[in-house]
Design a protein around this motif. Structure first.
Motif, PDB file in Angstrom:
ATOM      1  N   LYS A  18      -8.219  39.634  -9.262  1.00  0.00           N
ATOM      2  CA  LYS A  18      -8.255  38.171  -9.210  1.00  0.00           C
ATOM      3  C   LYS A  18      -9.692  37.747  -9.501  1.00  0.00           C
ATOM      4  O   LYS A  18     -10.529  37.660  -8.589  1.00  0.00           O
ATOM      5  CB  LYS A  18      -7.786  37.669  -7.839  1.00  0.00           C
ATOM      6  CG  LYS A  18      -6.276  37.820  -7.626  1.00  0.00           C
ATOM      7  CD  LYS A  18      -5.832  37.221  -6.312  1.00  0.00           C
ATOM      8  CE  LYS A  18      -4.346  37.447  -6.099  1.00  0.00           C
ATOM      9  NZ  LYS A  18      -3.507  36.397  -6.641  1.00  0.00           N
ATOM     10  N   ALA A  40     -10.940  35.020 -10.244  1.00  0.00           N
ATOM     11  CA  ALA A  40     -11.393  33.768  -9.629  1.00  0.00           C
ATOM     12  C   ALA A  40     -12.110  34.029  -8.310  1.00  0.00           C
ATOM     13  O   ALA A  40     -12.888  33.200  -7.842  1.00  0.00           O
ATOM     14  CB  ALA A  40     -10.207  32.838  -9.410  1.00  0.00           C
ATOM     15  N   GLU A  47     -16.029  33.942   0.557  1.00  0.00           N
ATOM     16  CA  GLU A  47     -15.573  35.047   1.410  1.00  0.00           C
ATOM     17  C   GLU A  47     -14.280  34.683   2.143  1.00  0.00           C
ATOM     18  O   GLU A  47     -13.379  35.513   2.280  1.00  0.00           O
ATOM     19  CB  GLU A  47     -16.659  35.410   2.420  1.00  0.00           C
ATOM     20  CG  GLU A  47     -16.293  36.611   3.271  1.00  0.00           C
ATOM     21  CD  GLU A  47     -17.329  36.926   4.340  1.00  0.00           C
ATOM     22  OE1 GLU A  47     -18.020  37.925   4.194  1.00  0.00           O
ATOM     23  OE2 GLU A  47     -17.421  36.151   5.310  1.00  0.00           O
ATOM     24  N   ASN A  48     -14.171  33.450   2.613  1.00  0.00           N
ATOM     25  CA  ASN A  48     -12.971  33.063   3.370  1.00  0.00           C
ATOM     26  C   ASN A  48     -11.717  33.118   2.503  1.00  0.00           C
ATOM     27  O   ASN A  48     -10.663  33.562   2.957  1.00  0.00           O
ATOM     28  CB  ASN A  48     -13.141  31.655   3.945  1.00  0.00           C
ATOM     29  CG  ASN A  48     -14.200  31.632   5.016  1.00  0.00           C
ATOM     30  OD1 ASN A  48     -14.312  32.559   5.804  1.00  0.00           O
ATOM     31  ND2 ASN A  48     -15.009  30.580   5.034  1.00  0.00           N
ATOM     32  N   GLU A  49     -11.823  32.658   1.266  1.00  0.00           N
ATOM     33  CA  GLU A  49     -10.673  32.704   0.365  1.00  0.00           C
ATOM     34  C   GLU A  49     -10.290  34.154   0.063  1.00  0.00           C
ATOM     35  O   GLU A  49      -9.101  34.478  -0.051  1.00  0.00           O
ATOM     36  CB  GLU A  49     -10.982  31.962  -0.943  1.00  0.00           C
ATOM     37  CG  GLU A  49     -11.024  30.442  -0.808  1.00  0.00           C
ATOM     38  CD  GLU A  49     -12.373  29.927  -0.328  1.00  0.00           C
ATOM     39  OE1 GLU A  49     -13.185  30.717   0.190  1.00  0.00           O
ATOM     40  OE2 GLU A  49     -12.619  28.719  -0.479  1.00  0.00           O
ATOM     41  N   ILE A 102     -10.774  36.744   2.071  1.00  0.00           N
ATOM     42  CA  ILE A 102     -10.121  37.273   3.274  1.00  0.00           C
ATOM     43  C   ILE A 102      -8.683  36.762   3.346  1.00  0.00           C
ATOM     44  O   ILE A 102      -7.753  37.513   3.647  1.00  0.00           O
ATOM     45  CB  ILE A 102     -10.912  36.877   4.538  1.00  0.00           C
ATOM     46  CG1 ILE A 102     -12.267  37.608   4.554  1.00  0.00           C
ATOM     47  CG2 ILE A 102     -10.118  37.201   5.801  1.00  0.00           C
ATOM     48  CD1 ILE A 102     -13.209  37.125   5.647  1.00  0.00           C
ATOM     49  N   ALA A 103      -8.504  35.472   3.045  1.00  0.00           N
ATOM     50  CA  ALA A 103      -7.152  34.892   3.112  1.00  0.00           C
ATOM     51  C   ALA A 103      -6.247  35.497   2.043  1.00  0.00           C
ATOM     52  O   ALA A 103      -5.044  35.647   2.257  1.00  0.00           O
ATOM     53  CB  ALA A 103      -7.224  33.374   2.954  1.00  0.00           C
ATOM     54  N   ALA A 104      -6.811  35.835   0.895  1.00  0.00           N
ATOM     55  CA  ALA A 104      -5.988  36.381  -0.195  1.00  0.00           C
ATOM     56  C   ALA A 104      -5.636  37.848   0.046  1.00  0.00           C
ATOM     57  O   ALA A 104      -4.693  38.375  -0.558  1.00  0.00           O
ATOM     58  CB  ALA A 104      -6.744  36.252  -1.523  1.00  0.00           C
ATOM     59  N   PHE A 141      -4.261  39.798   2.456  1.00  0.00           N
ATOM     60  CA  PHE A 141      -2.961  40.288   2.932  1.00  0.00           C
ATOM     61  C   PHE A 141      -1.811  39.978   1.967  1.00  0.00           C
ATOM     62  O   PHE A 141      -1.031  40.886   1.647  1.00  0.00           O
ATOM     63  CB  PHE A 141      -2.669  39.747   4.334  1.00  0.00           C
ATOM     64  CG  PHE A 141      -3.528  40.366   5.385  1.00  0.00           C
ATOM     65  CD1 PHE A 141      -3.392  41.699   5.717  1.00  0.00           C
ATOM     66  CD2 PHE A 141      -4.494  39.624   6.037  1.00  0.00           C
ATOM     67  CE1 PHE A 141      -4.193  42.297   6.687  1.00  0.00           C
ATOM     68  CE2 PHE A 141      -5.301  40.201   7.015  1.00  0.00           C
ATOM     69  CZ  PHE A 141      -5.154  41.538   7.335  1.00  0.00           C
TER      70      PHE A 141
END
Lengths: 373, 329
Positions: free
Chosen positions: B210, B212, B220-222, B224-226, B228
């Motif tokens: 990915k 992007a 970093e937060n995106e 981490i969210a992506a 799993f």
């Protein structure tokens, strides 16, 4: 309601505003629109709700506060006048916040309603008092929730909003023997079915935003279970029809029901496809669909995020948690009684998949209410 | 003929620096950004810290070991794939701030930009007939790309019998060793992918990039969210491509990121904890690109794998890259 007088509380709220717009074009109707006292001029606030609408009703804007007692914050002369003329009450005021401490939620939704009931007792001409509630007074129950049923049946509540509304229903039910009352339980109102316009942004819209921002990795729930959402125009039209025509006492669900609802998996798919369609550049971000997980897995994820202390992710998971736990307690809201009363009017909930994409589009175009649209 | 078109992970060796530091010690030395309690709660205990060894020293040590331990003739090694997760590992940087061999981080002269560790590896190992290829820019997924390319080259090139794949990373000295709530260790791993090998036959290799999510610091937060949903999608896709289901997998060979993240991912991919080999998360930490091979070797030595077992290897690398592989032991 022609030649009659209606007291509308919460007239500048999300649902109250939609009701006000519908009432305002009824010629001959007298409307006492109760607006909570604040720094802003009440007339300006109502004007902002009505916009360019051609108001044909006799609209009287009252500044008050349902929290101060049965006077609703009105002076003696106004109070006496409004009591004397009121034939209908729609109590739409209250807090819809899911995150208030229980005491604050009770103050807004229970104490305020008690005051409105006391006010109603002084209205000699009262024909109908409608108290707006939520289908989620059912709390963590699962399965079919009938209009004849009350409360969580010991299963508990997901948030303080649900609990305070269930407690509000108790005092309304207790007064049904002496007053012509109805309870109108609303499902989650997401926006106008034609324009997508959102009167009040709520947790569903916030969840759409989290998904848009790539911050919604998982949602608890069952992929196949329905997510009940309704349009604001259906709710406004149906509420007014019930106020005029429903037998009292009575309890009515304004919900989509299984037939008109998308499943959780379908709703997530509709969200993703709408974001891609209405914001093509979003596709470049390749945001993965949120996973639909069991509650234990979601709890483990939330706990891990809490332990990291990451404020952004904590905020995201908390926002989802306030409503999404309902998705982990799937249920269907029976609408038999409402459907019976609404049958002749032709008012019925639209299929959510028919209008929900317009709501997503509105969220994007208005940047979740921060940009004129 | 069928055997000729297959390739397997023939043998594996590792190099871990002897110096071990606990989470508490790292915290006391100011080498953690986050709280030691969280890292401990997430399953980390100790990591290995390189001292004087450079990334190339560790690579040579692991590669020498795998050549010594295997029965593969050095003349059969037809290619070296050197996988580096950290950009600094693609250089001859010593990891301590100095630059004795040249470094893109402390550039003394333009020719330093052309000093490559893969070439040093070839000459130090005495493999003059093995051309080298460097693989980088996939973070911790670099070694998966090396294994995938090794298999593809063996299938495509009839003369190629064996490929040496090496990964080695040394974290910059004095920097915070916790990244996205994981604890980074120094280390190297080497393996020989050999034509026709039935042991650890590579069944399927997949990867999602990915682009992007390239900026690991700013978003970093995106990332981490992506992590799993993308990991789950890739693992499910890999199983489907291999014609397998999770129940067919005897053991998941993970990367050594937090135990908590594997508890969650295990639930998502419907794999019970006892079928995920997580023992090295606490005692080794996240050696960036070397985790999975290191874990495969140790699980084999521990007798946890039987002939014919299907194993699923998974990792994530900044970039952002998710990589998955199924091998049959």
């Amino acid at each position: 309601m022609r030649d009659q007088s209606i007291l509308l509380t919460g007239a500048t709220g999300a649902v109250g505003g939609d009701l006000l717009r519908k009432l305002a074009v009824r010629k001959g109707l007298r409307i006492n629109a109760l607006v909570r006292r604040s720094d802003r001029d009440p007339h300006e606030r109502v004007k902002a709700i009505l916009g360019e609408l051609d108001v044909t009703a006799k609209l009287n804007v009252l500044e008050g506060d349902i929290g101060v007692g049965s006077s609703l914050g009105l002076d003696d002369a106004t109070l006496a006048s409004v009591r004397r003329e009121t034939t209908h009450i729609i109590h739409a005021a209250g807090s819809t916040s899911f995150t208030l401490p229980l005491a604050a939620a009770r103050a807004a939704n229970v104490a305020g309603s008690r005051n409105v009931l006391d006010f109603a007792r002084g209205c000699a001409s009262l024909e109908c008092g409608a108290f707006l509630s939520t289908v989620y007074v059912s709390g963590k129950r699962r399965g079919v929730f009938a209009e004849s049923e009350y409360g969580d049946e010991g299963h508990g509540f997901v948030n303080s909003y649900e609990q305070s509304k269930a407690e509000m229903e108790e005092i309304v039910r207790a007064a049904m023997g002496e007053l012509p009352l109805i309870l109108v339980r609303l499902s989650t109102v997401v926006g106008d079915s034609t324009t997508g316009r959102v009167s009040g942004f709520n947790t569903i819209h916030h969840a759409i935003r989290l998904l848009y921002n790539g911050l919604a990795p998982m949602i608890p729930g069952d992929p196949a279970e329905p997510v009940d959402i309704v349009s604001s125009d259906f709710v406004a039209a149906a509420t007014l029809h019930l106020v005029e025509n429903a037998p009292r006492p009575g309890v009515f669900h304004l919900a989509a029901g299984r037939e008109s609802s998308s499943s959780l998996e379908e709703l997530i798919g509709e969200t993703v496809s709408s974001l891609s369609r209405f914001r093509p550049a979003w596709r470049k971000r390749a945001v993965e669909r949120p996973l639909i997980v069991d509650l234990d897995t979601y709890e483990l994820f939330v706990r891990s995020v809490e332990e990291t202390g990451n404020e952004v992710l904590k905020g995201a998971t908390r926002a989802i948690r306030t409503f999404a736990y309902q998705l982990a307690h799937p249920k269907v809201f029976a609408t038999n009684q409402a459907a019976t009363v609404l049958a002749e009017s032709g008012i019925a909930p639209q299929r959510s998949s028919d209008f929900y994409p317009r709501v997503v589009k509105y969220c994007l175009e208005s940047n979740w209410g921060t940009r004129p649209c | 003929m069928r055997a000729q078109s297959t390739a397997g992970i023939h043998s594996i060796a590792e190099y871990l620096p002897p110096r071990v530091a606990s989470v508490r010690e790292l915290h006391d030395r100011g080498l953690l950004r986050g709280s030691p309690e969280t890292l401990t709660s997430f399953g980390f205990d100790t990591v290995h810290l390189a001292g004087e060894e450079t990334n190339i020293d560790m690579a040579i040590a692991a590669a020498e070991r795998v050549l010594e331990e295997s029965d593969v003739d050095r003349n059969d090694i037809g290619m070296i794939l050197y996988a580096a997760a950290l950009s600094s590992s693609s250089t001859l940087w010593d990891g301590n701030g100095g630059s004795p061999h040249g470094s893109v981080l402390q550039l003394d002269s333009v020719p330093d930009l052309f000093k490559y560790p893969a070439s040093v590896l070839q000459t130090e190992l005495g493999l003059p007939n093995a051309p080298v290829v460097g693989i980088n820019q996939l973070g911790c997924a670099s070694i998966f790309a090396a294994l995938r390319m090794a298999r593809a080259l063996i299938v495509a090139e009839g003369e190629l019998r064996a490929v040496l794949c090496v990964s080695s990373d040394k974290f910059p000295a004095g920097r915070h060793r916790d990244l996205a709530y994981n604890l980074v260790s120094d280390g190297a791993c080497a393996t020989i992918v050999r034509r026709g090998d039935r042991i650890n036959r590579i069944v399927e290799c997949t990867q999602i990039t990915k682009g992007a999510l390239w900026d690991s610091e700013a978003i970093e937060n995106e990332i981490i969210a992506a992590y799993f949903p993308t990991a789950t999608a890739l693992i499910e896709r890999t199983l489907a491509k291999a014609g397998l289901e999770m129940d067919d997998i005897s053991l998941v060979i993970p990367h050594n990121v937090s135990l908590r993240s594997w508890e969650i991912l295990g639930r998502l991919i419907k794999c019970p904890p006892e079928r995920i080999y997580t023992e090295n998360i606490a005692r080794v930490g996240h050696t960036i690109a070397s985790d999975n091979l290191l874990n495969l070797r140790r699980a084999t030595e521990a007798g946890m794998i039987e002939k014919g077992d299907y194993l699923l290897l998974f990792t994530f690398g900044y970039g952002s890259n998710w990589a998955c592989m199924i091998v049959q032991h």
